[in-house]
Scaffold this motif. Sequence first.
Motif, short mmCIF file in Angstrom:
data_model
loop_
_atom_site.label_atom_id
_atom_site.label_comp_id
_atom_site.label_asym_id
_atom_site.label_seq_id
_atom_site.Cartn_x
_atom_site.Cartn_y
_atom_site.Cartn_z
N ASP A 285 5.81 68.84 4.60
CA ASP A 285 4.82 69.80 5.07
C ASP A 285 3.41 69.25 4.90
N ASP A 286 2.47 69.94 5.51
CA ASP A 286 1.07 69.57 5.32
C ASP A 286 0.69 69.77 3.86
N ILE A 287 -0.05 68.83 3.35
CA ILE A 287 -0.49 68.88 1.96
C ILE A 287 -2.01 68.91 1.97
N ASP A 288 -2.58 69.86 1.26
CA ASP A 288 -4.03 69.85 1.07
C ASP A 288 -4.37 70.56 -0.22
N ALA A 289 -5.62 70.45 -0.62
CA ALA A 289 -6.06 71.00 -1.90
C ALA A 289 -6.08 72.51 -1.91
N GLU A 290 -6.03 73.14 -0.75
CA GLU A 290 -6.01 74.60 -0.69
C GLU A 290 -4.63 75.17 -0.99
N THR A 291 -3.59 74.43 -0.68
CA THR A 291 -2.24 74.96 -0.83
C THR A 291 -1.38 74.25 -1.87
N HIS A 292 -1.87 73.11 -2.37
CA HIS A 292 -1.08 72.33 -3.32
C HIS A 292 -1.94 71.76 -4.44
#
Length: 111
Positions: free
Chosen positions: A80-87
């Motif tokens: 999945d997409d990984i970014d600082a907002e969700t992970h």
Amino acid sequence: MLPIHDESAERLVHRARAVVYDGKSGRIVHVHEIRTLDGAPRPAEGAAALRALELARTLNARAQGVVVSRLLAVETEAEDDIDAETHCVDVETKRLKQITRRTGKGKTSRQ
């Protein structure tokens, strides 16, 4: 991340993804992905993490107010997409995890 043209996607033979994070807080500051197409040499194990760390240290970490000496990198299989907002990265297990956010009235939401 640079886009890959659709016709290239069917020739994809390997994908390595790494996240760079603050070793104290687990906050993600950079995500890097290396895609290998059919016929190209496959990168060495750990190459994505090394390159991600190098880029984060030189390009964007200071601008984000991160202490560069605390940066660490870990490769991940996440699709999945990984970014600082969700992970973030669990600093003890060095594994990627989803962030649980409070939605109000005592309820939580997983993003």
